[in-house]
Design an enzyme around this catalytic site. Structure first.
Site, PDB file in Angstrom:
ATOM      1  N   ASP A 166       0.865  -1.175   0.000  1.00  0.00           N
ATOM      2  CA  ASP A 166       0.000   0.000   0.000  1.00  0.00           C
ATOM      3  C   ASP A 166       0.905   1.230   0.000  1.00  0.00           C
ATOM      4  O   ASP A 166       2.084   1.141   0.361  1.00  0.00           O
ATOM      5  CB  ASP A 166      -0.899  -0.015   1.235  1.00  0.00           C
ATOM      6  CG  ASP A 166      -1.836   1.171   1.300  1.00  0.00           C
ATOM      7  OD1 ASP A 166      -2.305   1.610   0.231  1.00  0.00           O
ATOM      8  OD2 ASP A 166      -2.078   1.675   2.403  1.00  0.00           O
TER       9      ASP A 166
ATOM     10  N   PHE B 140     -17.154  10.478   3.728  1.00  0.00           N
ATOM     11  CA  PHE B 140     -16.281   9.965   2.676  1.00  0.00           C
ATOM     12  C   PHE B 140     -16.371   8.450   2.600  1.00  0.00           C
ATOM     13  O   PHE B 140     -16.423   7.765   3.616  1.00  0.00           O
ATOM     14  CB  PHE B 140     -14.830  10.363   2.960  1.00  0.00           C
ATOM     15  CG  PHE B 140     -13.849   9.747   1.987  1.00  0.00           C
ATOM     16  CD1 PHE B 140     -13.600  10.340   0.760  1.00  0.00           C
ATOM     17  CD2 PHE B 140     -13.186   8.577   2.312  1.00  0.00           C
ATOM     18  CE1 PHE B 140     -12.711   9.773  -0.123  1.00  0.00           C
ATOM     19  CE2 PHE B 140     -12.288   7.997   1.427  1.00  0.00           C
ATOM     20  CZ  PHE B 140     -12.053   8.603   0.205  1.00  0.00           C
TER      21      PHE B 140
END
Length: 1342
Positions: free
Chosen positions: A512, A658
């Site tokens: 990541d 979000f």
């Protein structure tokens, strides 16, 4: 469904006869085999069985004839017991079912489960709580009580009986409409969002009927008492073999050895049981459910009940003081601040809002995660309007909750080390075959010599215990045990020790980006606002100088920050943006009533009063004069058009949180001194671009985005729109998110820096040097990902990157030649065609130079230098060029000056949703590029793509997926599900994949990888085999090194234990030929003094502290190298023992062995074979205990070296001049000639040299390096799919077809560049209309 009397599950109004008659229209055959969870990750095969009396009688007859051995075998393989006692039958008639789970087509697991019938006429069979039984006895609608079964769509099927079974803690029920077993789901499958808002609570009847099927709301952990664990442990094949061996040794009068082994086995059993019991208890305490909840019934009355009684469909009240969720629930009203660290690894509290009520919107637990309260998460605080309660609708309970799924992943982990385990079993079978040959030879030879039958049987069976060492399984875990301890010392914790060996084979690492490769925190770089003339202004590094306009208000209000105990909590990005503005945040509890303006604002944002009072000295008050830029209102007020507005405090009225799928969040706010509500949205530039009106997007939007993205900056776009002045507070609460987030006006970019962690580059370089493939999987912008990949070394600074785009093609308008047809596919789901396009970026290769120049739209670039003549010979190509400017603001330069520095970093790359063909319609470029030779870049290019393209390639271009994966290094805008799918696809190409992430959106990928390494310390890390408390990716190197060391140790111990058994087998076979054997004390010394000590200290050699090498250790026992090693060493062992045997018989003083009694086995032959074999035990332990490049040198392992020296001294002492009592203890008959004793020592030295030569030269050099490694690394002979694909790529000429190429521009002097930005000055804005900034003029004029 059926119980004592089977009754089909029917919906209301469906007649049973009609249903049965309708079946006749189709096939009458009933299926015996079915599929559980079709097309899902946990798909399994189910087969029905019923009891067979004939098979049962035959089976138990065979059990009796085999003395119970067959029953023991059937206990180890339960599906064999099912085959032996039951016959296959249709599933609707089955009494038992066999569930087969096929793991990647390589490993199968079997589960045998009983079918249980539930019937409302027999309440005791329903396993209800005592309170429920009392309610039934008291007659609560007893006649109407039915079972409620739910599969999907919110439709509960009522029935009086049901057939169910439990597998892996999940309940499956028979569905007569589909003639198959289906998993009983919660209320989160194929249900519209409006469904939840229409429910009004459950009555007692419904609650009981659902609880019967779903069970209590608790996560069940298989708990076994001490007696059960003891019984199961004793029946372990390892300990059964130990018991058999001990009985045999007692029969052979080996009392000392048998007693020692028996004591060691009992100790091992007790330790194993205590550890298992401890793990059970800890896990049970983790999931224990002892709380209470306020449940609202169908009459709207709330009552307090234990959380164990919750069922899907209940409506619960969330207390304002907070609680720990014991179920999955959808939020119906109000909002909650949640700590989800247990599930996601994010320690930052997030805000959950009420689920919108929409009929056409199907609820999805992942898409609507911001409206869902998950089991195990902590509600810190609730927010509500007035006296309205915060309500939630229960959708899942018990094992089907999010926490239950996490616990099940621990109880039933995917098999990771099955290849090594399967190979070890095959090898043991090979050893068993050797033992059988020895058994037959001994049996025949001793029968021919007329030996006592009992002795023949005992000695023959003893050969089996010699060839198949009972301590082998325990010795195999030594390497993992020590590796786990060393990892723990490095703050890396492992919950799956089997994964350690697998980590030694890692050849592909996925990372990541944010929080893994880069720092967790972000730093504000600056902002790029849009001017009133729809042009980008020059970047402003000091955010405090922003004028009071919508761009600043968007930065101030669009976030999910909350105040907890006086401390602002929220996403680090939100905090960094908000703190840079200098504004303050207040909770509604601290707002005076007179300032609430009749409305309740959960959050109030206060503007700074002045620099000297409010701003930190470290920011602006250090001797520098603070000057905020004038807003439009201020400028108009200056010339007398409007009255200056002083108070810009804002209240957040509603928040749309979000989500990673939407890539954005929004808020509806109101300036406290105005009457108009405004919408502010922030998110990824690609998404915001789609939501904004085209007229509001500045010229060169994509080019401006690429400038900062290529530098590796995190870019957030902000947009705005004013709502109709007639919209009131009530209507705002009913607005859909789609309506709010549409027709927005773009305001500008917020630029944040996300620096690499200090050791990221070194770790990536180390992996690259070791030929371990590195891949970035991120949710960030693709240009940012490419930049970070180049910075950290995942992509070489000069390596070409080909960006893959999947563009939608209009079927009616698109025409293409034959060469394009391969890149175009038709979507089966919709009338769409997709075309793959490939754009090339040649890295830092300088091919042409251009100077920026302005025309009417400011987007034209003109060449200003001459390129080399060689470029004129190349084909004319259309190149798409964008500016690669890096903007540098000097503190002495005024605001309206633009200083542009043209750098030589990456060229812009077209990305999906960030560039359209219209962006270059006005760009006219004439290129004469000195391109990199095509044959050169085609050998070393790598692919980059975003999540949208990845999904299209996966779904519609499967034949190109493997090739793209083989060369792909950068995957951007990837959702959590896509990350997991990518890891699985890499595994399908035979990569051994490691995944390193921070646990937030990486849990699925961490679980799917062969070795998942979580950098999060939260409870969600239990989804990953490895958890590092060091927040850097250096833990990947530690895990790989320890994995390699453990793998080499496991191979070494396995080979040593097998070799030790074969050495002893040869020794015993030779001595059996004269009816002698090793004595009891000799066996005791060999097994305890030599073998056990060596095996115990074998794994204490630490992992290599140098760099990782390119060659991965062997991972297969059934391969040429280990098999050849054992056979060659066995041949050497046999030669030396046989040679010593014949050498002994040539001595003049030799007298053959004559057995006088069973207790005295000592003789010259025994002495010779015992001494030579003892030397061989020590030599083989030394040879197989390898050091570099996977482990430290042997001498670093002091205990093992001490064991070598000690045992060598003992053997020399026994061979040369043992004392009388020692000779008597070991029953050694020492030869009278001292010369022969020294010859035995020479045999030992010669054996040492021979075994070293065999292992170092024949095995390691010739067989491994010269044969096996070359074969595995050859594209044509390798068995690995990715190697064959790499070979295929090199054979494809002119692939991939490059559709657009763009080369980097050369750096130019900043003085020669023309300003690209328009500054906002007072003289430019005198004629502005109020429509440019709606929302404030209306309030001032009203």
């Amino acid at each position: 469904m059926g119980g004592t009397k089977e009754e089909p599950v029917l919906e209301a109004g469906v007649d049973e006869c009609d249903l049965k008659d309708s079946h006749k229209l189709f096939d009458d055959t009933k299926p015996c085999i079915g599929i559980l969870n079709p097309d899902q990750e946990d798909q399994m095969t189910i087969t029905g069985y019923r009891h067979s009396y004939i098979r049962f009688i035959i089976c138990w007859t065979c059990v009796c004839l085999t003395g119970g051995i067959l029953r023991l075998v059937l206990h180890w393989w339960r599906h064999w017991h099912l085959f032996a006692t039951s016959c296959q039958c249709p599933l609707d008639e089955a009494e038992k079912v066999l569930i087969t789970e096929d793991y990647e087509g390589k490993h199968k697991q079997y589960y045998v489960k009983n079918i249980r019938a539930l019937n409302v006429n027999n309440p005791r069979s329903l396993c209800l709580m005592e309170t429920d039984l009392k309610n039934i006895k008291q007659g609560i609608n007893e006649n109407e009580l039915q079972l409620s079964v739910h599969f999907n769509s919110g439709q509960f099927i009522k029935c009086s009986s049901i057939r169910i079974f439990r597998c892996k803690q999940l309940v499956y029920a028979w569905d007569t409409s589909l003639s198959s077993f289906k998993k009983i789901n919660g209320l989160d499958v194929n249900i519209p969002c409006s469904y939840y808002h229409q429910q009004r609570g459950l009555n007692s009847n419904d609650q009981i009927s659902r609880r019967i099927v779903y069970g209590d709301n608790q996560i069940t952990i298989p708990l076994r008492d001490f007696k059960t664990l003891l019984f199961l442990e004793i029946l372990n094949p390892f300990y059964v073999f130990q018991i058999f061996s001990v009985i045999l040794w007692f029969a052979y009068d080996y009392y000392y050895y048998a007693c020692v082994i028996l004591i060691m086995s009992l100790f091992g059993i007790i330790v194993s049981i205590l550890q298992t019991k401890k793990n059970q208890d800890v896990l049970h305490r983790t999931v224990s459910n002892t709380g209470t909840a306020w449940i609202i019934n169908h009459k709207g009355v709330s009552s307090e009940f234990p959380t164990k009684v919750l069922v899907p469909g209940d409506i619960i009240e969330i207390p304002s003081s907070g609680c720990t969720m014991q179920c999955d629930a959808v939020l119906l009203s109000g909002s909650c601040i949640i700590d989800e660290s247990m599930l996601t690894g994010e320690s930052v509290p997030i805000t959950k809002t009420a689920l919108p009520s929409k009929r056409d919107l199907i609820f999805d637990k992942k898409e609507h995660a911001r409206h869902t309260l998950f089991c195990g998460t902590k509600v810190i605080q609730t927010r509500y309007i007035g006296s309205k309660k915060v309500l939630a609708f229960v959708i899942n309970t018990g094992n089907i909750t999010a926490k239950g799924e996490l616990i099940r992943s621990i109880i039933y982990p995917p098999p990771v080390d099955y290849k090594f385990e399967q190979d070890s079993y095959k090898f043991i079978q090979f050893l068993a075959i050797i033992a059988c040959f020895g058994f037959i030879y001994t049996l025949v030879s001793k029968v021919l010599r007329g030996i006592d039958p009992v002795k023949i049987v005992v000695e023959s069976l003893d050969l089996i215990t010699i060839v198949v060492p009972p301590a082998l399984p325990a010795a195999m875990t030594v390497g993992r045990f020590y590796a786990q301890k060393r990892l723990k010392a490095s703050n890396i914790f492992c919950i799956s020790p089997r994964s350690i060996n697998v980590a030694g084979s890692i050849n592909c690492c996925c990372f990541d980006k944010t929080g893994t490769l880069t720092e967790d925190g972000l730093d504000m770089w600056g902002v790029v606002p849009k001017s009133s003339t729809n042009q980008f202004q020059i970047p402003l590094r000091d955010v405090l100088r922003l004028p009071y306009d919508h761009f600043l208000f968007g930065m101030v209000t669009c976030h999910s920050i909350t105040v907890l105990n006086g401390i602002m909590m929220g996403d680090p990005l939100d905090l960094k943006i908000f703190q840079s503005t200098g504004w303050t945040l207040e909770d509604s509890k601290n707002i005076p009533e007179k300032e609430k303006y009749g409305l309740i604002f959960p959050i109030i944002l206060r503007q700074p009063k002045n620099c000297t009072d409010d701003f930190p000295k470290s920011n602006v008050c250090t001797g520098l004069e603070f000057s905020r830029q004038s807003s439009v209102e201020d400028l108009l007020a200056t010339v007398g058009f409007t009255q200056a507005q002083k108070n810009f405090d804002h209240g957040i009225v509603r928040e749309f949180p979000f989500t990673s799928n939407l890539q954005r969040m929004s808020v509806i706010t109101r300036c406290l001194s105005a009457h108009v509500f405004n919408v502010y949205t922030k998110g990824s530039p690609e998404m915001i671009k789609q939501l904004c009106t085209p007229q509001s997007l500045p010229d060169g939007y994509s080019q401006q985005l690429s400038i900062f993205a290529k530098k590796g900056y995190r870019i957030i776009a902000i947009a705005f729109k004013a709502l109709d002045p007639k919209v009131n507070y009530t209507k705002i609460q009913r607005l859909s998110r789609e309506d709010v987030e549409s027709d927005l006006e773009f305001l500008g970019f917020v630029i944040l820096e996300n620096r690499l962690k200090p050791d990221t580059t070194n770790v990536i370089n180390t992996l690259n040097t070791a030929k371990i493939r590195t891949i970035m999987i991120t949710g960030d912008n693709i240009l940012t990902a490419i930049s970070v990949a180049r910075d950290c070394g995942i992509v070489n600074s000069s390596q070409p990157v080909i960006t893959v785009h999947a563009d939608t093609v209009n079927k009616t308008q698109h025409t293409c030649d034959d060469n394009d047809q391969d890149n175009i596919k038709m979507s089966a789901e919709a009338n769409r065609q997709y075309k793959l396009q490939y754009t090339l970026d040649s890295g830092s290769n300088i091919c042409a130079s251009y100077q920026l120049s302005n025309n009417d739209n400011g987007n034209c670039f003109a060449p200003f230098t001459t390129v080399s003549n060689s470029s004129a010979e190349s084909e004319a190509k259309l190149h798409r060029i964008t500016s690669d400017s890096s903007i540098e603001n000097d503190s002495n330069i005024s605001y309206n000056e633009s200083v542009v520095h043209i750098s030589n970093s990456l060229a812009s790359v077209e990305t999906t949703d960030t560039w359209t063909h219209n962006d270059t319609t006005d760009v006219h470029v004439e290129l004469e590029a000195n391109n990199m030779p095509e044959d050169k870049w085609r050998q070393q290019y790598t692919f980059a793509m975003d999540g949208k393209t990845w999904q299209i390639v996966k779904d519609h271009f499967p034949e190109q997926l493997g090739i793209i994966l083989t060369r792909g290094s950068i995957y951007a805008r990837m959702s959590p599900e896509q990350k997991q799918a990518l890891v699985i696809e890499l595994q399908n190409l035979d990569y051994c994949v490691a995944m390193c992430g921070d646990g937030a959106n990486d849990c699925g990928a961490l679980k799917a990888a062969h070795a998942g390494i979580s950098l999060s310390e939260t409870e969600s890390s239990i989804a990953s085999p490895f958890t590092s408390h060091n927040s850097t990716i250096s833990s990947v190197i530690h895990v790989i090194k320890e994995g390699r060391a453990a793998l080499v140790t496991s191979f070494g111990i396995f080979k040593y234990m097998a070799a030790y058994s074969l050495v002893q087998f040869i020794s015993v076979m030779i001595l059996y030929s004269i009816d002698s054997n090793l004595t009891d004390k000799q066996y005791l010394y060999v097994d305890l003094g030599l073998i056990s000590i060596f095996a115990f200290f074998f794994g204490k050699t630490e992992s290599f502290d140098g760099n990782l090498v390119k060659q991965v250790p062997l991972s297969s026992l059934i391969s040429s190298t280990p098999l050849a090693s054992l056979l060659l060493h066995l041949a050497a062992v046999t030669i030396f023992q046989v040679t010593g045997w014949f050498h002994l018989r040539q001595q003049p003083w030799f007298t053959p062995f004559q057995q006088t009694d069973d207790e005295h086995l000592g003789c010259y032959e025994n002495y010779t074979i015992f001494c030579i074999s003892s030397f061989q035990y020590i030599i083989l332990a030394f040879v197989f205990s390898k050091g570099a490049p996977y482990r430290k040198p042997l001498w670093s392992n002091l205990p093992l070296c001490l064991a070598f020296i000690t045992n060598l001294v003992i053997i020399l002492y026994l061979a040369i001049y043992p004392s009388e009592w020692v000779s008597n203890f070991f029953q050694l008959i020492v030869p009278p000639a001292m010369k022969f004793r020294y010859i035995i020592i020479i045999y030992g030295i010669a054996a040492f040299a021979c075994h070293i030569f065999v292992e170092s030269y024949l095995v390691e050099y010739l067989i491994f390096k010269k044969y096996q490694v070359k074969r595995e690394q050859s594209w044509t002979t390798s068995k690995q799919k990715y190697m064959r694909l790499e070979h295929d790529i090199t054979q494809i000429a002119n692939w991939p077809p490059i559709t657009e190429t763009y080369e980097p521009i050369q750096s130019a002097a900043w003085e020669e560049g023309q300003p690209r930005y328009v500054s906002l000055m007072a003289e430019q804005n005198h004629d502005l209309q109020k429509a440019l900034f709606p929302g404030f003029f209306e309030s001032s004029l009203s």
